[in-house]
Design a protein around this motif. Structure first.
Motif, PDB file in Angstrom:
ATOM      1  N   SER A  33       0.864  -1.184   0.000  1.00 32.07           N
ATOM      2  CA  SER A  33       0.000   0.000   0.000  1.00 32.07           C
ATOM      3  C   SER A  33       0.896   1.228   0.000  1.00 32.07           C
ATOM      4  CB  SER A  33      -0.881   0.044   1.252  1.00 32.07           C
ATOM      5  OG  SER A  33      -1.854  -0.952   1.206  1.00 32.07           O
ATOM      6  N   LEU A  34       0.594   2.152  -0.894  1.00 31.00           N
ATOM      7  CA  LEU A  34       1.273   3.440  -0.870  1.00 31.00           C
ATOM      8  C   LEU A  34       0.419   4.320   0.013  1.00 31.00           C
ATOM      9  CD1 LEU A  34       2.059   3.662  -4.671  1.00 31.00           C
ATOM     10  CD2 LEU A  34       3.583   2.950  -2.838  1.00 31.00           C
ATOM     11  N   LEU A  35       0.759   4.403   1.272  1.00 32.40           N
ATOM     12  CA  LEU A  35      -0.094   5.058   2.259  1.00 32.40           C
ATOM     13  C   LEU A  35      -0.340   6.514   1.909  1.00 32.40           C
ATOM     14  CD1 LEU A  35       1.396   3.552   5.514  1.00 32.40           C
ATOM     15  CD2 LEU A  35      -0.647   2.860   4.315  1.00 32.40           C
ATOM     16  N   SER A  36       0.732   7.234   1.662  1.00 30.05           N
ATOM     17  CA  SER A  36       0.556   8.627   1.267  1.00 30.05           C
ATOM     18  C   SER A  36       1.859   9.126   0.683  1.00 30.05           C
ATOM     19  CB  SER A  36       0.163   9.498   2.458  1.00 30.05           C
ATOM     20  OG  SER A  36       1.199   9.490   3.410  1.00 30.05           O
ATOM     21  N   SER A  37       1.744  10.052  -0.195  1.00 31.92           N
ATOM     22  CA  SER A  37       2.943  10.705  -0.694  1.00 31.92           C
ATOM     23  C   SER A  37       2.546  12.077  -1.198  1.00 31.92           C
ATOM     24  CB  SER A  37       3.599   9.891  -1.808  1.00 31.92           C
ATOM     25  OG  SER A  37       2.736   9.737  -2.897  1.00 31.92           O
ATOM     26  N   ASN A  38       3.248  13.092  -0.737  1.00 22.46           N
ATOM     27  CA  ASN A  38       3.025  14.427  -1.247  1.00 22.46           C
ATOM     28  C   ASN A  38       4.309  15.221  -1.102  1.00 22.46           C
ATOM     29  OD1 ASN A  38       3.022  15.900   1.324  1.00 22.46           O
ATOM     30  ND2 ASN A  38       1.106  14.803   1.702  1.00 22.46           N
ATOM     31  N   PHE A  39       4.459  16.159  -1.987  1.00 20.26           N
ATOM     32  CA  PHE A  39       5.644  16.998  -2.008  1.00 20.26           C
ATOM     33  C   PHE A  39       5.192  18.451  -2.100  1.00 20.26           C
ATOM     34  CE2 PHE A  39       6.705  12.929  -3.799  1.00 20.26           C
ATOM     35  CZ  PHE A  39       7.889  12.601  -3.162  1.00 20.26           C
ATOM     36  N   GLY A  40       5.738  19.303  -1.246  1.00 16.63           N
ATOM     37  CA  GLY A  40       5.407  20.722  -1.295  1.00 16.63           C
ATOM     38  C   GLY A  40       6.018  21.373  -2.522  1.00 16.63           C
ATOM     39  N   LEU A  41       5.212  22.086  -3.293  1.00 17.12           N
ATOM     40  CA  LEU A  41       5.702  22.735  -4.506  1.00 17.12           C
ATOM     41  C   LEU A  41       6.178  24.162  -4.243  1.00 17.12           C
ATOM     42  CD1 LEU A  41       3.043  21.467  -7.061  1.00 17.12           C
ATOM     43  CD2 LEU A  41       5.329  20.566  -6.612  1.00 17.12           C
ATOM     44  N   ASN A  42       5.797  24.730  -3.108  1.00 19.00           N
ATOM     45  CA  ASN A  42       6.235  26.087  -2.772  1.00 19.00           C
ATOM     46  C   ASN A  42       7.674  26.053  -2.266  1.00 19.00           C
ATOM     47  OD1 ASN A  42       3.641  26.934  -3.340  1.00 19.00           O
ATOM     48  ND2 ASN A  42       2.987  26.791  -1.203  1.00 19.00           N
ATOM     49  N   THR A  43       8.301  27.184  -2.272  1.00 15.26           N
ATOM     50  CA  THR A  43       9.653  27.282  -1.723  1.00 15.26           C
ATOM     51  C   THR A  43       9.626  26.882  -0.255  1.00 15.26           C
ATOM     52  OG1 THR A  43      10.142  29.089  -3.229  1.00 15.26           O
ATOM     53  CG2 THR A  43      11.602  28.830  -1.328  1.00 15.26           C
ATOM     54  N   GLY A  44      10.505  25.964   0.134  1.00 17.90           N
ATOM     55  CA  GLY A  44      10.547  25.496   1.519  1.00 17.90           C
ATOM     56  C   GLY A  44       9.500  24.458   1.842  1.00 17.90           C
ATOM     57  N   GLY A  45       8.797  23.941   0.830  1.00 20.86           N
ATOM     58  CA  GLY A  45       7.757  22.945   1.070  1.00 20.86           C
ATOM     59  C   GLY A  45       8.334  21.629   1.557  1.00 20.86           C
ATOM     60  N   GLY A  46       7.542  20.845   2.249  1.00 24.02           N
ATOM     61  CA  GLY A  46       7.988  19.579   2.802  1.00 24.02           C
ATOM     62  C   GLY A  46       7.559  18.404   1.944  1.00 24.02           C
ATOM     63  N   ASN A  48       6.041  13.977   2.342  1.00 24.81           N
ATOM     64  CA  ASN A  48       5.550  12.864   3.150  1.00 24.81           C
ATOM     65  C   ASN A  48       5.480  11.647   2.234  1.00 24.81           C
ATOM     66  OD1 ASN A  48       4.326  11.099   4.858  1.00 24.81           O
ATOM     67  ND2 ASN A  48       2.355  12.126   4.895  1.00 24.81           N
ATOM     68  N   ILE A  49       6.287  10.640   2.510  1.00 23.35           N
ATOM     69  CA  ILE A  49       6.312   9.426   1.701  1.00 23.35           C
ATOM     70  C   ILE A  49       6.166   8.233   2.637  1.00 23.35           C
ATOM     71  CG2 ILE A  49       7.636   8.043   0.065  1.00 23.35           C
ATOM     72  CD1 ILE A  49       9.270  10.612  -0.498  1.00 23.35           C
ATOM     73  N   ALA A  50       5.275   7.320   2.294  1.00 26.20           N
ATOM     74  CA  ALA A  50       5.075   6.128   3.128  1.00 26.20           C
ATOM     75  C   ALA A  50       4.766   4.935   2.248  1.00 26.20           C
ATOM     76  CB  ALA A  50       3.951   6.360   4.128  1.00 26.20           C
ATOM     77  N   ILE A  51       5.221   3.767   2.680  1.00 26.90           N
ATOM     78  CA  ILE A  51       4.957   2.529   1.947  1.00 26.90           C
ATOM     79  C   ILE A  51       4.729   1.408   2.963  1.00 26.90           C
ATOM     80  CG2 ILE A  51       7.395   1.930   1.737  1.00 26.90           C
ATOM     81  CD1 ILE A  51       6.683   0.882  -1.103  1.00 26.90           C
ATOM     82  N   GLY A  66      -0.820 -12.951   7.590  1.00 21.48           N
ATOM     83  CA  GLY A  66       0.558 -12.707   7.201  1.00 21.48           C
ATOM     84  C   GLY A  66       1.170 -11.585   8.004  1.00 21.48           C
ATOM     85  N   GLY A  67       2.052 -10.852   7.374  1.00 23.82           N
ATOM     86  CA  GLY A  67       2.762  -9.788   8.061  1.00 23.82           C
ATOM     87  C   GLY A  67       2.878  -8.534   7.219  1.00 23.82           C
ATOM     88  N   TYR A  68       3.297  -7.449   7.860  1.00 20.54           N
ATOM     89  CA  TYR A  68       3.449  -6.165   7.183  1.00 20.54           C
ATOM     90  C   TYR A  68       4.618  -5.403   7.793  1.00 20.54           C
ATOM     91  CZ  TYR A  68       1.587  -3.794  11.288  1.00 20.54           C
ATOM     92  OH  TYR A  68       1.421  -3.305  12.559  1.00 20.54           O
ATOM     93  N   VAL A  69       5.099  -4.439   7.044  1.00 20.64           N
ATOM     94  CA  VAL A  69       6.124  -3.507   7.508  1.00 20.64           C
ATOM     95  C   VAL A  69       5.683  -2.116   7.057  1.00 20.64           C
ATOM     96  CG1 VAL A  69       8.527  -2.790   7.287  1.00 20.64           C
ATOM     97  CG2 VAL A  69       7.964  -5.214   7.286  1.00 20.64           C
ATOM     98  N   ASN A  70       5.688  -1.151   7.964  1.00 21.21           N
ATOM     99  CA  ASN A  70       5.397   0.251   7.618  1.00 21.21           C
ATOM    100  C   ASN A  70       6.684   1.045   7.651  1.00 21.21           C
ATOM    101  OD1 ASN A  70       2.675   0.093   7.282  1.00 21.21           O
ATOM    102  ND2 ASN A  70       2.130   0.947   9.263  1.00 21.21           N
ATOM    103  N   LEU A  71       6.927   1.819   6.624  1.00 20.90           N
ATOM    104  CA  LEU A  71       8.074   2.717   6.598  1.00 20.90           C
ATOM    105  C   LEU A  71       7.609   4.061   6.065  1.00 20.90           C
ATOM    106  CD1 LEU A  71      10.654   0.262   4.990  1.00 20.90           C
ATOM    107  CD2 LEU A  71      10.496   0.902   7.398  1.00 20.90           C
ATOM    108  N   ALA A  72       7.908   5.148   6.782  1.00 25.59           N
ATOM    109  CA  ALA A  72       7.478   6.483   6.346  1.00 25.59           C
ATOM    110  C   ALA A  72       8.515   7.509   6.767  1.00 25.59           C
ATOM    111  CB  ALA A  72       6.119   6.832   6.951  1.00 25.59           C
ATOM    112  N   ILE A  73       8.664   8.509   5.934  1.00 24.45           N
ATOM    113  CA  ILE A  73       9.541   9.631   6.246  1.00 24.45           C
ATOM    114  C   ILE A  73       8.800  10.899   5.850  1.00 24.45           C
ATOM    115  CG2 ILE A  73      10.764   9.494   4.040  1.00 24.45           C
ATOM    116  CD1 ILE A  73      13.302  10.350   5.639  1.00 24.45           C
ATOM    117  N   SER A  74       8.864  11.917   6.700  1.00 23.93           N
ATOM    118  CA  SER A  74       8.123  13.140   6.406  1.00 23.93           C
ATOM    119  C   SER A  74       8.844  14.355   6.975  1.00 23.93           C
ATOM    120  CB  SER A  74       6.702  13.060   6.974  1.00 23.93           C
ATOM    121  OG  SER A  74       6.737  12.892   8.372  1.00 23.93           O
TER     122      SER A  74
END
Length: 197
Positions: A33-46, A48-51, A66-74
Motif C-alpha cells: 500500500s502506498l499510504l501517502s505521498s506528497n511533495f510541497g511545490l512552494n519554496t521550503g515545502g515539505g 511525506n512518503i510512506a509505503i 501474514g505480516g506487514y512492515v510500515n516505513l514512512a519519512i516526512s
C-alpha cells in the motif's frame, strides 16, 4: 519450443480463472500500500512518503494471514525536523463473498475485504522526540483484479499507535492505494515442473 508453447497455454489458462481463484486456500498474497505521498511545490515545502509492504497466506478460502512492515519519512516544511515512522507486525484479511448478506459486489472482477493489523511501531524525530509501542489498525477495502493475478486496491483504515515514549496514543484515518499480486501455489509448481522437463 514445446516447453514455451506449453508454458504459454498454462499462462492463458490461468488468465481465464475468476476472482474467486485468487483467494482460495493455499495461495499467497504479496503487495504494498502506498499510504501517502506528497511533495510541497512552494519554496521550503515539505514532503511525506510512506509505503507498507505486506505478504499473506490463505489459510482457507477468503481468509489470509501474514505480516506487514510500515516505513514512512516526512518533513512538514524545509526547515522542520525530519520524522521517521516504522512498524512491523501481523495482519489478517477476510474477503467477503458476493452472496453474503449485505454484500453487493459492485464490479464482477473485484472483491470487498476487511483488514486488521497489530504489531510494534514507533516514530523518531530529529529533535529528539521518539516513541515505541503498539501499532494497530482496521478497515474495509476493495480489490479490483486488472488481471486474474494482480489487484489494484483501495483501503480506508483507522490506524493507531499507543506509545510508551514522548507520545501517548495517537491515531488517524488513512486512505491507502496500492496493489497485490495473488500467487496460486499449485499453478506456480506446475509451470516450474513443466519448464524443467
Amino acid at each position: 519450443m514445446k516447453k514455451l508453447i506449453l508454458s504459454g497455454i498454462l499462462a492463458v489458462a490461468g488468465l481465464a480463472t475468476t476472482a474467486n481463484a485468487q483467494i482460495q486456500q493455499g495461495n499467497w498474497l504479496v503487495g504494498s500500500s502506498l499510504l501517502s505521498s506528497n511533495f510541497g511545490l512552494n519554496t521550503g515545502g515539505g514532503y511525506n512518503i510512506a509505503i507498507q509492504p505486506k505478504g499473506a497466506y490463505f489459510i482457507k478460502d477468503n481468509v489470509a494471514v501474514g505480516g506487514y512492515v510500515n516505513l514512512a519519512i516526512s518533513k512538514v516544511t524545509n526547515g522542520s525536523p525530519t520524522r521517521f515512522d516504522y512498524a512491523v507486525g501481523g495482519l489478517g484479511r477476510y474477503y467477503l463473498s458476493p452472496g453474503e448478506k449485505g454484500v453487493d459486489n459492485l464490479l464482477n472482477h473485484g472483491r470487498w475485504f476487511l483488514e486488521g493489523n497489530v504489531g510494534i511501531g514507533g516514530s523518531s524525530v530529529e529533535s529528539g522526540n521518539s516513541t515505541t509501542g503498539l501499532d494497530f489498525g482496521v478497515g474495509p477495502g476493495y480489490s479490483y483484479f486488472i488481471t486474474p493475478n494482480i489487484g489494484i486496491e483501495g483501503l480506508v483504515k483507522y490506524q493507531g499507535q499507543a506509545g510508551f515514549g514522548n507520545e501517548g496514543l495517537n491515531s488517524n484515518i488513512t486512505f491507502n492505494v496500492g496493489f497485490s499480486i495473488y500467487l496460486p501455489t499449485s499453478k506456480a509448481k506446475q509451470v516450474a515442473r513443466d519448464v524443467s522437463q
